[in-house]
Design a protein around this motif. Structure first.
Motif, PDB file in Angstrom:
ATOM      1  N   ASP A 634       4.430  -2.317 -15.823  1.00  0.00           N
ATOM      2  CA  ASP A 634       5.849  -2.182 -16.175  1.00  0.00           C
ATOM      3  C   ASP A 634       6.555  -1.245 -15.200  1.00  0.00           C
ATOM      4  OD1 ASP A 634       7.978  -2.850 -18.010  1.00  0.00           O
ATOM      5  OD2 ASP A 634       7.874  -0.774 -18.697  1.00  0.00           O
ATOM      6  N   MET A 635       5.873  -0.199 -14.756  1.00  0.00           N
ATOM      7  CA  MET A 635       6.430   0.742 -13.777  1.00  0.00           C
ATOM      8  C   MET A 635       6.782   0.026 -12.478  1.00  0.00           C
ATOM      9  SD  MET A 635       4.312   3.768 -11.867  1.00  0.00           S
ATOM     10  CE  MET A 635       3.365   2.526 -10.966  1.00  0.00           C
ATOM     11  N   LEU A 636       5.864  -0.793 -11.970  1.00  0.00           N
ATOM     12  CA  LEU A 636       6.126  -1.533 -10.737  1.00  0.00           C
ATOM     13  C   LEU A 636       7.255  -2.529 -10.924  1.00  0.00           C
ATOM     14  CD1 LEU A 636       2.468  -2.187  -9.531  1.00  0.00           C
ATOM     15  CD2 LEU A 636       4.143  -0.666  -8.475  1.00  0.00           C
ATOM     16  N   PHE A 637       7.312  -3.161 -12.081  1.00  0.00           N
ATOM     17  CA  PHE A 637       8.366  -4.142 -12.368  1.00  0.00           C
ATOM     18  C   PHE A 637       9.743  -3.485 -12.316  1.00  0.00           C
ATOM     19  CE2 PHE A 637      11.045  -6.100 -15.707  1.00  0.00           C
ATOM     20  CZ  PHE A 637      11.286  -7.313 -15.094  1.00  0.00           C
ATOM     21  N   LYS A 638       9.849  -2.253 -12.849  1.00  0.00           N
ATOM     22  CA  LYS A 638      11.153  -1.607 -12.958  1.00  0.00           C
ATOM     23  C   LYS A 638      11.528  -0.794 -11.714  1.00  0.00           C
ATOM     24  CE  LYS A 638      11.118  -1.211 -17.995  1.00  0.00           C
ATOM     25  NZ  LYS A 638      11.100  -0.281 -19.150  1.00  0.00           N
ATOM     26  N   MET A 639      10.561  -0.167 -11.066  1.00  0.00           N
ATOM     27  CA  MET A 639      10.893   0.782 -10.002  1.00  0.00           C
ATOM     28  C   MET A 639      10.384   0.366  -8.630  1.00  0.00           C
ATOM     29  SD  MET A 639      12.713   3.427  -9.633  1.00  0.00           S
ATOM     30  CE  MET A 639      12.987   3.740 -11.368  1.00  0.00           C
ATOM     31  N   GLY A 640       9.553  -0.664  -8.533  1.00  0.00           N
ATOM     32  CA  GLY A 640       9.014  -1.048  -7.235  1.00  0.00           C
ATOM     33  C   GLY A 640      10.083  -1.409  -6.235  1.00  0.00           C
ATOM     34  N   VAL A 641      11.097  -2.159  -6.674  1.00  0.00           N
ATOM     35  CA  VAL A 641      12.153  -2.585  -5.761  1.00  0.00           C
ATOM     36  C   VAL A 641      12.977  -1.392  -5.276  1.00  0.00           C
ATOM     37  CG1 VAL A 641      13.763  -3.060  -7.646  1.00  0.00           C
ATOM     38  CG2 VAL A 641      14.048  -4.212  -5.454  1.00  0.00           C
ATOM     39  N   SER A 642      13.186  -0.390  -6.126  1.00  0.00           N
ATOM     40  CA  SER A 642      13.930   0.805  -5.711  1.00  0.00           C
ATOM     41  C   SER A 642      13.190   1.562  -4.626  1.00  0.00           C
ATOM     42  CB  SER A 642      14.171   1.725  -6.912  1.00  0.00           C
ATOM     43  OG  SER A 642      14.931   1.077  -7.892  1.00  0.00           O
ATOM     44  N   VAL A 643      11.882   1.703  -4.798  1.00  0.00           N
ATOM     45  CA  VAL A 643      11.077   2.410  -3.809  1.00  0.00           C
ATOM     46  C   VAL A 643      11.115   1.685  -2.465  1.00  0.00           C
ATOM     47  CG1 VAL A 643       8.724   3.103  -3.216  1.00  0.00           C
ATOM     48  CG2 VAL A 643       9.583   3.462  -5.537  1.00  0.00           C
ATOM     49  N   VAL A 644      10.946   0.372  -2.480  1.00  0.00           N
ATOM     50  CA  VAL A 644      10.957  -0.403  -1.234  1.00  0.00           C
ATOM     51  C   VAL A 644      12.329  -0.353  -0.583  1.00  0.00           C
ATOM     52  CG1 VAL A 644      10.689  -2.710  -0.261  1.00  0.00           C
ATOM     53  CG2 VAL A 644       9.079  -1.892  -1.979  1.00  0.00           C
ATOM     54  N   SER A 645      13.392  -0.495  -1.368  1.00  0.00           N
ATOM     55  CA  SER A 645      14.741  -0.483  -0.816  1.00  0.00           C
ATOM     56  C   SER A 645      15.070   0.865  -0.186  1.00  0.00           C
ATOM     57  CB  SER A 645      15.759  -0.807  -1.919  1.00  0.00           C
ATOM     58  OG  SER A 645      15.531  -2.093  -2.448  1.00  0.00           O
ATOM     59  N   GLY A 646      14.728   1.949  -0.878  1.00  0.00           N
ATOM     60  CA  GLY A 646      14.970   3.276  -0.310  1.00  0.00           C
ATOM     61  C   GLY A 646      14.198   3.509   0.961  1.00  0.00           C
ATOM     62  N   ALA A 647      12.956   3.024   1.014  1.00  0.00           N
ATOM     63  CA  ALA A 647      12.136   3.195   2.214  1.00  0.00           C
ATOM     64  C   ALA A 647      12.705   2.408   3.387  1.00  0.00           C
ATOM     65  CB  ALA A 647      10.697   2.771   1.931  1.00  0.00           C
ATOM     66  N   ILE A 648      13.146   1.175   3.150  1.00  0.00           N
ATOM     67  CA  ILE A 648      13.682   0.348   4.235  1.00  0.00           C
ATOM     68  C   ILE A 648      14.931   0.975   4.823  1.00  0.00           C
ATOM     69  CG2 ILE A 648      14.761  -1.874   4.748  1.00  0.00           C
ATOM     70  CD1 ILE A 648      12.841  -3.165   2.803  1.00  0.00           C
ATOM     71  N   SER A 649      15.812   1.501   4.002  1.00  0.00           N
ATOM     72  CA  SER A 649      17.040   2.125   4.518  1.00  0.00           C
ATOM     73  C   SER A 649      16.726   3.353   5.366  1.00  0.00           C
ATOM     74  CB  SER A 649      17.962   2.500   3.354  1.00  0.00           C
ATOM     75  OG  SER A 649      17.344   3.442   2.498  1.00  0.00           O
ATOM     76  N   THR A 650      15.782   4.178   4.913  1.00  0.00           N
ATOM     77  CA  THR A 650      15.421   5.373   5.687  1.00  0.00           C
ATOM     78  C   THR A 650      14.703   4.999   6.972  1.00  0.00           C
ATOM     79  OG1 THR A 650      15.179   6.564   3.592  1.00  0.00           O
ATOM     80  CG2 THR A 650      14.312   7.626   5.558  1.00  0.00           C
ATOM     81  N   LEU A 651      13.793   4.032   6.908  1.00  0.00           N
ATOM     82  CA  LEU A 651      13.077   3.590   8.102  1.00  0.00           C
ATOM     83  C   LEU A 651      14.043   3.003   9.123  1.00  0.00           C
ATOM     84  CD1 LEU A 651       9.935   1.893   6.499  1.00  0.00           C
ATOM     85  CD2 LEU A 651       9.965   4.001   7.834  1.00  0.00           C
ATOM     86  N   GLY A 652      14.971   2.177   8.649  1.00  0.00           N
ATOM     87  CA  GLY A 652      15.915   1.560   9.570  1.00  0.00           C
ATOM     88  C   GLY A 652      16.815   2.566  10.257  1.00  0.00           C
ATOM     89  N   SER A 653      17.304   3.556   9.504  1.00  0.00           N
ATOM     90  CA  SER A 653      18.179   4.560  10.117  1.00  0.00           C
ATOM     91  C   SER A 653      17.421   5.451  11.088  1.00  0.00           C
ATOM     92  CB  SER A 653      18.836   5.413   9.025  1.00  0.00           C
ATOM     93  OG  SER A 653      17.857   6.140   8.299  1.00  0.00           O
TER      94      SER A 653
END
Length: 850
Positions: A634-653
């Motif tokens: 349930d944790m991955l279902f709810k928060m996995g996308v937030s973690v990936v999205s935040g990481a991609i934005s920081t990596l890209g910048s």
């Protein structure tokens, strides 16, 4: 010229910073599906600089704003966008779980859940940067304080401003907007303005990424339950997997990560301090190559890397509390303080015994053979390259006096005419004549056309005081065999040898052979910066690892208080500590050493790594599931996308930093890329596997309930009871109830619920009640926080009852009730609404059955 060149290169670097903003704006637009929402989010993040700079300048009173502070742009970009994603993903999750609730209720639940997660990450990240504030270096502690101010301002804006932005977007634009529309006019007509309401019977569908984490990533990769048909069927049927096959993939993940962590520890132990001074530009730059080229091919010129010890006489003290009548700012390079001069130097240095002391002092400096010999002090011996390793004004002045027959008439105990330079009465006159004369050809460093004034201008300082030139200080210098790349441990020992040697000579000034009236206390060992750099390296190493330990400790404390669970906080802190070790090993793998940049990043990595782990921890504890495996999924279902999205934005910048010319920015970008990539892998793989194996879980339902026991009703169940008992929503129901009777044979319990319309009796299936405390819960902190909040928000007489609920059990959440009613004996006949709304009036209403 160098300053102009550096400014031009910095300007180029700032263009790449602009490119980072554009990338984050583009990615935020793609993720939110609205250019308006993405643009307003970026504006909100950038506006955080205004209050942060105000706090930095006017509250902390700092005027220094260096290159390191500018890197806070990338930090706040990553943290700010990450908070936006957490808020929006929580908003979507609330819409999924409560599709038919009013808009304001959804926003309230979103702020409760997302606000807690963002508060935890913001506090832990801010404290990790504040660990830099313990540094003794202004550039480092100002960076830590500025970044902490930025993070606090960002948290305030994302919890105060951003909900209003989302509300306005939902009201005027809505989800029908696309990234290429609605950026200059509302998408809805005036008649359509309003908050969207979910149609009855229509259920929102989760996104593809959420479904990937729930249906593929967790069962195949984290738990391994789908690795064969038998395990897959067990998991789909809700049955446990016995034996060693249970969570086999998580066990393998922990095993392989343990090997990797061991390897990183081995490499991290090989880290050494960087003896080289940090360069602003790459090794191929002409400015960087100038110094080594000069040292290699123009040896007779001054080697810019050679250590030259300088001993000034005549400076009493440097008062750094007085800068033009105000307290000095240690972060302002212009605030050097006020020099206190030794007023006795003008008369003392004329004495014949003082002259003899200085001549002996200079001779021993160059070729002394005592306990602290010249070789121990690494003094360069004269050769064809350096003809005058010790530059002593008194020696050159004596040689000139020998050639010009300066008057010497005084003799005394242990004093002959050849032991000093000139009679005290003639001292000032002869010094002036010496300085005005041309340099003698007999001098080792003779250059035609130079006067003695030209030669010794940097070693004698005098200033005009009311028309009279007054001697202020004299410098005696010795060239050493070592360069600034000398190992800092040996460099500190070398400095201490010079200090001991100088102390021994100043102590001789009061002995009979020199017969001083006052001793030479006001002298000290200095150089052109090498000794300071040796101590800087020592302090950087100590402060780096002290800062890491302090950051980890503060992160653990913040997470323990925020989550109320020491077990998951310990697991998260351990994960972050292994990330720090990985970053240190990454330094060694790249052939780098511990310098200023690395020391700052090591402390900062705790703050940069804590976000994803804390988000997952909070989602795990907020999960309504019972077992650790279900909660992890349930944790991955709810928060996995937030973690990936935040990481991609920081990596890209951060990628744009790699294109800059300045080596400092390039190295910082490389570290950020590795830190974020490692944090993403550790949080979604290693930390998730830990939770799947050892995460906290609640006891079984139906255990521990007794008559007359306080019962705490969960938020979801409380809202459900309110809605059924009072469809108009005006009924107030206390969240703390009390069990009256327990019927073990019927597996039911009667609970007394206090409402604004009197007491209501509710019959609840016994198997739907569980003990509140889960593994690792810190009941003390939880109880204190809940009691304080209760005292603040409700009447004081209710505080006692609220605190007594610390030993309570919990009425299961509505999600659990809907899931578990199939297992309740005799409950089949009572399917349908879990609470029947009372059909009778308030006066004769007594019981309401679950």
């Amino acid at each position: 010229m160098f300053a102009l060149y550096a400014e031009a290169k910095l300007a180029e670097a700032y263009l790449w910073v602009s490119a980072s903003f554009l990338f984050v704006l583009f990615y935020l637009t793609v993720q939110t599906g609205s250019f308006v929402l993405a643009f307003l989010g970026m504006v909100m993040i950038l506006l955080n600089f205004i209050p942060a700079i105000f706090i930095y300048r006017f509250i902390f009173q700092f005027t220094y704003f260096g290159v390191l502070n500018m890197l806070g742009v990338f930090i706040i970009l990553g943290i700010g966008v990450d908070d936006i994603f957490v808020f929006l993903d929580t908003w979507n999750a609330i819409n999924f779980e409560h599709p038919h609730e009013p808009f304001h209720e959804k926003m309230k639940h979103t702020l409760q859940h997302a606000g807690k997660a963002m508060a935890t990450t913001s506090a832990s990240t801010a404290f990790s940067f504040l660990a830099n504030a313990t540094s003794s270096f202004p550039a480092v502690y100002t960076f830590g304080i500025f970044c902490a101010s930025l993070i606090i301002c960002n948290f305030c804006s994302v919890t105060i401003v951003w909900p209003r932005v989302v509300a306005a977007w939902e009201y005027y634009i809505g989800e029908s907007a696309t990234w290429y529309t609605c950026y200059c006019f509302p998408c809805k007509s005036r008649s359509e303005w309003g908050y969207p309401e979910q149609e009855e019977g229509a259920e929102p569908t989760p996104g593809k990424v959420e479904l990937f984490f729930r249906d593929y990533y967790y069962p195949y990769f984290i738990d391994g339950a789908y690795m064969n048909a038998a395990l897959k069927k067990n998991m789909e049927d809700g049955r446990d997997v016995p034996g060693a096959m249970k969570s086999l993939a998580s066990k393998l993940i922990i095993f392989f990560f343990s090997i990797y962590i061991l390897v990183t520890i081995i490499y991290a132990a090989q880290l050494r301090p960087d003896p080289d001074v940090p360069n602003l530009f790459p090794d191929s730059d002409n400015y960087v190559n100038f110094g080594p080229t000069q040292a290699d091919y123009f040896a007779r010129q001054d080697n810019p890397f050679r250590i030259n010890v300088q001993i000034p006489f005549g400076i009493k003290n440097l008062d750094q509390n007085d800068c033009d009548g105000r307290t000095c700012d240690p972060t302002d390079p212009e605030d050097l303080g006020t020099i206190e001069w030794d007023e006795t130097i003008y008369t003392t240095y004329q004495d014949e015994y003082v002259q003899k002391w200085f001549l002996d002092f200079c001779a021993d400096m160059e070729s002394g053979t005592g306990s602290i010999s010249a070789s121990k002090r690494r003094v360069y011996q004269a050769d064809s390259i350096i003809t005058r390793p010790v530059r002593c004004f008194f020696q050159s002045f004596k040689a000139w006096c020998d050639e010009n027959n300066c008057p010497r008439t005084r003799v005394g105990p242990a004093l002959e005419t050849d032991d000093y330079i000139v009679d005290a009465d003639w001292y000032v006159v002869m010094v002036s004549a010496f300085l005005d004369d041309d340099q003698s050809p007999s001098e080792p460093d003779y250059q035609a056309g130079n006067t003695n004034q030209d030669v010794w201008a940097d070693y004698i300082f005098a200033e005009d005081v009311f028309g009279t030139r007054v001697l202020r200080f004299i410098i005696i210098e010795a060239a050493l065999t070592e360069e600034i790349t000398y190992p800092f441990e040996d460099g500190i020992v070398l400095y201490e040898n010079w200090e001991d040697w100088l102390e021994s000579w100043t102590a001789r000034s009061t002995q009979f052979v020199y017969n001083f009236q006052t001793n030479l206390d006001y002298a000290f060992v200095s150089d052109t910066g090498a000794f300071a750099y040796f101590y800087l390296q020592e302090a950087i190493i100590a402060e780096a690892f002290t800062g890491i330990a302090l950051s980890l400790f503060l992160a653990f404390c913040v997470m323990s208080i925020a989550t109320g669970n020491w077990l998951i906080s310990l697991m998260a802190t351990t994960t972050i500590a292994t990330m720090v070790i990985g970053v240190i090993a990454f330094t060694v793998w790249n052939g780098w050493k511990l310098g200023v940049i690395e020391a700052v990043i090591y402390v900062m990595v705790v703050g940069m790594s804590v976000d994803y782990t804390v988000h997952l921890s909070d989602a795990y504890l907020e999960s309504k599931k019972k077992t650790r495996r279900d909660r992890t999924r349930d944790m991955l279902f709810k928060m996995g996308v937030s973690v990936v999205s935040g990481a991609i934005s920081t990596l890209g910048s951060s990628c744009f930093l790699l294109a800059t010319y300045i080596i400092f920015f390039r190295k910082f970008g490389t570290f950020i890329l590795f830190v974020i990539s490692q944090s993403l892998v550790y949080s979604l793989v290693f930390f998730t596997a830990l939770l799947n194996l050892m995460g906290p879980e609640f006891p079984e339902f139906g255990v521990g309930i007794a008559p007359k026991q306080w019962v705490y009703m969960s938020d979801d169940l409380l809202a459900y009871i309110k809605r059924v008992l009072s469809p108009d929503g005006k009924l107030i129901v206390d969240q703390v109830a009390r069990s009256l009777e327990v019927f073990e044979d019927q597996r039911k319990v009667i609970v007394s619920v206090t409402t604004s319309k009197g007491r209501q009796l509710v019959m609840v299936p016994l198997d739907l009640i569980r003990i509140r405390t889960q593994d690792g819960d810190l009941d003390f902190f939880n109880d204190i926080l809940r009691t304080c909040w209760r005292a603040w928000s409700r009447r004081s007489e209710e505080v006692t009852k609220w605190y007594r609920s610390k030993d309570t059990v919990v009425l299961a959440d509505i999600h659990d009730i809907l899931t578990d009613t199939n297992t309740v004996p005799g409950f089949e006949a009572e399917r349908g609404p879990l609470l029947r709304a009372p059909s009778h009036t308030r006066e004769d209403a007594k019981d309401t059955e679950v």
